[in-house]
Design an enzyme around this catalytic site. Structure first.
Site, PDB file in Angstrom:
ATOM      1  N   ALA A   1       0.873  -1.169   0.000  1.00  0.00           N
ATOM      2  CA  ALA A   1       0.000   0.000   0.000  1.00  0.00           C
ATOM      3  C   ALA A   1       0.909   1.217   0.000  1.00  0.00           C
ATOM      4  O   ALA A   1       2.054   1.149   0.473  1.00  0.00           O
ATOM      5  CB  ALA A   1      -0.879  -0.021   1.246  1.00  0.00           C
TER       6      ALA A   1
ATOM      7  N   GLY B   1       0.620  -4.916   0.884  1.00  0.00           N
ATOM      8  CA  GLY B   1      -0.548  -4.953  -0.002  1.00  0.00           C
ATOM      9  C   GLY B   1      -0.248  -5.612  -1.349  1.00  0.00           C
ATOM     10  O   GLY B   1      -1.165  -6.112  -2.005  1.00  0.00           O
TER      11      GLY B   1
ATOM     12  N   GLU C   1      -0.629  -9.185  -0.721  1.00  0.00           N
ATOM     13  CA  GLU C   1      -2.068  -9.410  -0.487  1.00  0.00           C
ATOM     14  C   GLU C   1      -2.840  -9.422  -1.815  1.00  0.00           C
ATOM     15  O   GLU C   1      -3.777 -10.204  -1.988  1.00  0.00           O
ATOM     16  CB  GLU C   1      -2.592  -8.329   0.464  1.00  0.00           C
ATOM     17  CG  GLU C   1      -1.979  -8.495   1.856  1.00  0.00           C
ATOM     18  CD  GLU C   1      -2.321  -7.371   2.810  1.00  0.00           C
ATOM     19  OE1 GLU C   1      -1.938  -6.219   2.531  1.00  0.00           O
ATOM     20  OE2 GLU C   1      -2.989  -7.638   3.825  1.00  0.00           O
TER      21      GLU C   1
ATOM     22  N   GLU D   1       4.524  -5.146   7.265  1.00  0.00           N
ATOM     23  CA  GLU D   1       3.819  -3.987   7.823  1.00  0.00           C
ATOM     24  C   GLU D   1       4.210  -3.644   9.256  1.00  0.00           C
ATOM     25  O   GLU D   1       4.191  -2.483   9.648  1.00  0.00           O
ATOM     26  CB  GLU D   1       2.290  -4.212   7.754  1.00  0.00           C
ATOM     27  CG  GLU D   1       1.687  -4.028   6.372  1.00  0.00           C
ATOM     28  CD  GLU D   1       1.656  -5.302   5.549  1.00  0.00           C
ATOM     29  OE1 GLU D   1       2.400  -6.252   5.862  1.00  0.00           O
ATOM     30  OE2 GLU D   1       0.875  -5.340   4.580  1.00  0.00           O
TER      31      GLU D   1
HETATM   32  N1  CAA Z   1       4.638   3.196  -0.726  1.00  0.00           N
HETATM   33  C1  CAA Z   1       5.059   4.357  -1.241  1.00  0.00           C
HETATM   34  N2  CAA Z   1       6.241   4.511  -1.848  1.00  0.00           N
HETATM   35  C2  CAA Z   1       7.031   3.430  -1.937  1.00  0.00           C
HETATM   36  C3  CAA Z   1       6.654   2.183  -1.429  1.00  0.00           C
HETATM   37  C4  CAA Z   1       5.385   2.076  -0.801  1.00  0.00           C
HETATM   38  N3  CAA Z   1       4.926   0.924  -0.316  1.00  0.00           N
HETATM   39  N4  CAA Z   1       7.663   1.304  -1.655  1.00  0.00           N
HETATM   40  C5  CAA Z   1       8.620   2.000  -2.296  1.00  0.00           C
HETATM   41  N5  CAA Z   1       8.236   3.279  -2.465  1.00  0.00           N
HETATM   42  C6  CAA Z   1       8.985   4.356  -3.119  1.00  0.00           C
HETATM   43  C7  CAA Z   1      10.164   4.810  -2.279  1.00  0.00           C
HETATM   44  O1  CAA Z   1       9.758   5.739  -1.297  1.00  0.00           O
HETATM   45  C8  CAA Z   1      11.055   5.418  -3.334  1.00  0.00           C
HETATM   46  O2  CAA Z   1      10.568   6.708  -3.656  1.00  0.00           O
HETATM   47  P1  CAA Z   1      11.615   7.929  -3.921  1.00  0.00           P
HETATM   48  O3  CAA Z   1      12.371   7.502  -5.164  1.00  0.00           O
HETATM   49  O4  CAA Z   1      10.753   9.107  -4.136  1.00  0.00           O
HETATM   50  O5  CAA Z   1      12.489   7.981  -2.726  1.00  0.00           O
HETATM   51  C9  CAA Z   1      10.820   4.529  -4.555  1.00  0.00           C
HETATM   52  O6  CAA Z   1       9.589   3.862  -4.308  1.00  0.00           O
HETATM   53  C10 CAA Z   1      11.888   3.486  -4.747  1.00  0.00           C
HETATM   54  O7  CAA Z   1      12.022   2.780  -3.528  1.00  0.00           O
HETATM   55  P2  CAA Z   1      13.417   2.592  -2.747  1.00  0.00           P
HETATM   56  O8  CAA Z   1      14.352   3.719  -3.077  1.00  0.00           O
HETATM   57  O9  CAA Z   1      13.106   2.364  -1.313  1.00  0.00           O
HETATM   58  O10 CAA Z   1      13.939   1.267  -3.456  1.00  0.00           O
HETATM   59  P3  CAA Z   1      14.900   0.174  -2.819  1.00  0.00           P
HETATM   60  O11 CAA Z   1      15.250  -0.760  -3.931  1.00  0.00           O
HETATM   61  O12 CAA Z   1      15.996   0.786  -2.036  1.00  0.00           O
HETATM   62  O13 CAA Z   1      13.968  -0.616  -1.771  1.00  0.00           O
HETATM   63  C11 CAA Z   1      11.952  -1.746  -1.046  1.00  0.00           C
HETATM   64  C12 CAA Z   1      12.858  -1.330  -2.246  1.00  0.00           C
HETATM   65  C13 CAA Z   1      12.712  -2.751  -0.182  1.00  0.00           C
HETATM   66  C14 CAA Z   1      10.708  -2.389  -1.648  1.00  0.00           C
HETATM   67  C15 CAA Z   1      11.593  -0.498  -0.213  1.00  0.00           C
HETATM   68  O14 CAA Z   1      11.121   0.519  -1.097  1.00  0.00           O
HETATM   69  C16 CAA Z   1      10.525  -0.759   0.811  1.00  0.00           C
HETATM   70  O15 CAA Z   1      10.825  -1.297   1.869  1.00  0.00           O
HETATM   71  N6  CAA Z   1       9.274  -0.352   0.510  1.00  0.00           N
HETATM   72  C17 CAA Z   1       8.166  -0.485   1.446  1.00  0.00           C
HETATM   73  C18 CAA Z   1       7.672  -1.915   1.557  1.00  0.00           C
HETATM   74  C19 CAA Z   1       6.565  -2.012   2.580  1.00  0.00           C
HETATM   75  O16 CAA Z   1       6.768  -1.730   3.753  1.00  0.00           O
HETATM   76  N7  CAA Z   1       5.368  -2.402   2.134  1.00  0.00           N
HETATM   77  C20 CAA Z   1       4.208  -2.486   3.000  1.00  0.00           C
HETATM   78  C21 CAA Z   1       3.410  -1.213   2.915  1.00  0.00           C
HETATM   79  S1  CAA Z   1       2.126  -1.078   4.107  1.00  0.00           S
HETATM   80  C22 CAA Z   1       0.860  -2.012   3.502  1.00  0.00           C
HETATM   81  O17 CAA Z   1       0.934  -2.608   2.451  1.00  0.00           O
HETATM   82  C23 CAA Z   1      -0.373  -1.993   4.374  1.00  0.00           C
HETATM   83  C24 CAA Z   1      -1.463  -2.911   3.986  1.00  0.00           C
HETATM   84  O18 CAA Z   1      -1.388  -4.107   4.122  1.00  0.00           O
HETATM   85  C25 CAA Z   1      -2.733  -2.367   3.550  1.00  0.00           C
END
Ligand code: CAA
Length: 260
Positions: free
Chosen positions: A66, A111, A114, A134
């Site tokens: 998400a 998400g 999911e 999460e």
């Molecule tokens: N939401 C919004 N933006 C996201 C994102 C997310 N879930 N995942 C990545 N991005 C964005 C980053 O902020 C980054 O943006 P900028 O270039 O503007 O900085 C861009 O995508 C590229 O990401 P990274 O620079 O972080 O790329 P990386 O290769 O270094 O890392 C990653 C990749 C490990 C996937 C890392 O981005 C990450 O940990 N992302 C979040 C994963 C996460 O926690 N997902 C769960 C979300 S909560 C959820 O899903 C709730 C639910 O169940 C409803």
């Protein structure tokens, strides 16, 4: 129909839906969830549709979760609306009358996993990374992960994955029973299409009904699930396809199903 955050292509009865927000690794905001829901509502009106593939744009991510940015200032009431939208979207996918296969081509986190779990099954590329991280954010999975993952791999393994926020590589996810098969990235879509080609040769009504019996039945106790199977089975005997399938077998030829 054109969309802002997804693309939908239909070729020979197979829809390919691609989540298209590569700058944020295809994270799910309200627009993606709304568009996906709408796309599936429309696809369900296409009687000739036989299967769908969901994948992510680019070669790095299926869906990284998400959209964390939109959750930053969310009030509890807004979070309720967001999670309801997510559930509505996953439900629209899960209840499609045709098989939907997730082609996980990179990160499938939160998400994103999911979303893949709402599909019938998951094929992944070797570079895929899957998990429900999460709790790293102080929240927990809200788009069905607590329930669909527990039902798929069992409560205890789901708890371990969710409590530790462990990220699995594709082979580990195969071992955990989350993905069905793993392929080189360049071969992933081809492998999904090959499986779909096999499915397309079968009776479409049978596939549609058995999908429903499995999905609805596995949420019931065994006696009720078996009853659902036994009550649905005779329905297939009213179809042209059943007549053709049995006749073709007895005549030692390939069946030509028409989906009726
Ligand atoms: N939401 C919004 N933006 C996201 C994102 C997310 N879930 N995942 C990545 N991005 C964005 C980053 O902020 C980054 O943006 P900028 O270039 O503007 O900085 C861009 O995508 C590229 O990401 P990274 O620079 O972080 O790329 P990386 O290769 O270094 O890392 C990653 C990749 C490990 C996937 C890392 O981005 C990450 O940990 N992302 C979040 C994963 C996460 O926690 N997902 C769960 C979300 S909560 C959820 O899903 C709730 C639910 O169940 C409803």
């Amino acid at each position: 129909m054109s969309y802002e955050t997804i693309t939908v292509g239909i070729e020979a009865g197979v829809a390919t839906i691609t989540i298209n927000r590569p700058k944020v690794l295809n994270a799910l905001n309200e627009t993606v969830l709304t568009e996906l829901t709408k796309a599936f509502r429309d696809l369900k009106k296409e009687a000739s549709l036989r299967a769908a593939i969901i994948t992510g744009s680019g070669d790095k991510s299926f869906v990284a979760g998400a959209d964390i940015a939109v959750m930053q200032e969310m009030t509890p009431l807004e979070a309720k609306a967001f999670v309801d939208l997510g559930h509505k979207c996953m439900h629209a996918i899960e209840t499609a009358f045709f098989p939907v296969i997730a082609a996980v081509n990179g990160f499938a986190l939160g998400g994103g996993l999911e979303l893949a779990l709402a599909c019938d099954f998951i094929y992944a590329s070797k570079n895929a990374k899957l998990g429900l991280p999460e709790v790293n954010l102080g929240i927990f999975p809200g788009f069905g992960g607590t329930q669909r993952l527990s039902r798929l791999i069992g409560k205890n393994k789901a708890k371990e994955l969710i409590y530790t926020a462990k990220i699995l590589n594709a082979d580990e996810a195969l071992g955990w029973g989350i993905v069905n098969s793993v392929y080189e990235p360049a071969d992933l879509l081809g492998a999904v299409k090959k499986t779909i080609d096999t499915i397309l040769k079968k009776g479409p009504v049978a596939i549609s009904l058995v999908k429903r019996v499995i999905n609805d039945g596995t949420d019931l106790d065994l006696t009720s699930g078996l009853s659902l199977e036994a009550l649905t089975f005779p329905v297939i005997f009213s179809t042209e396809d059943k007549k053709e399938g049995v006749k073709a077998f007895l005549e030692k030829r390939e069946a030509k199903f028409i989906g009726r």
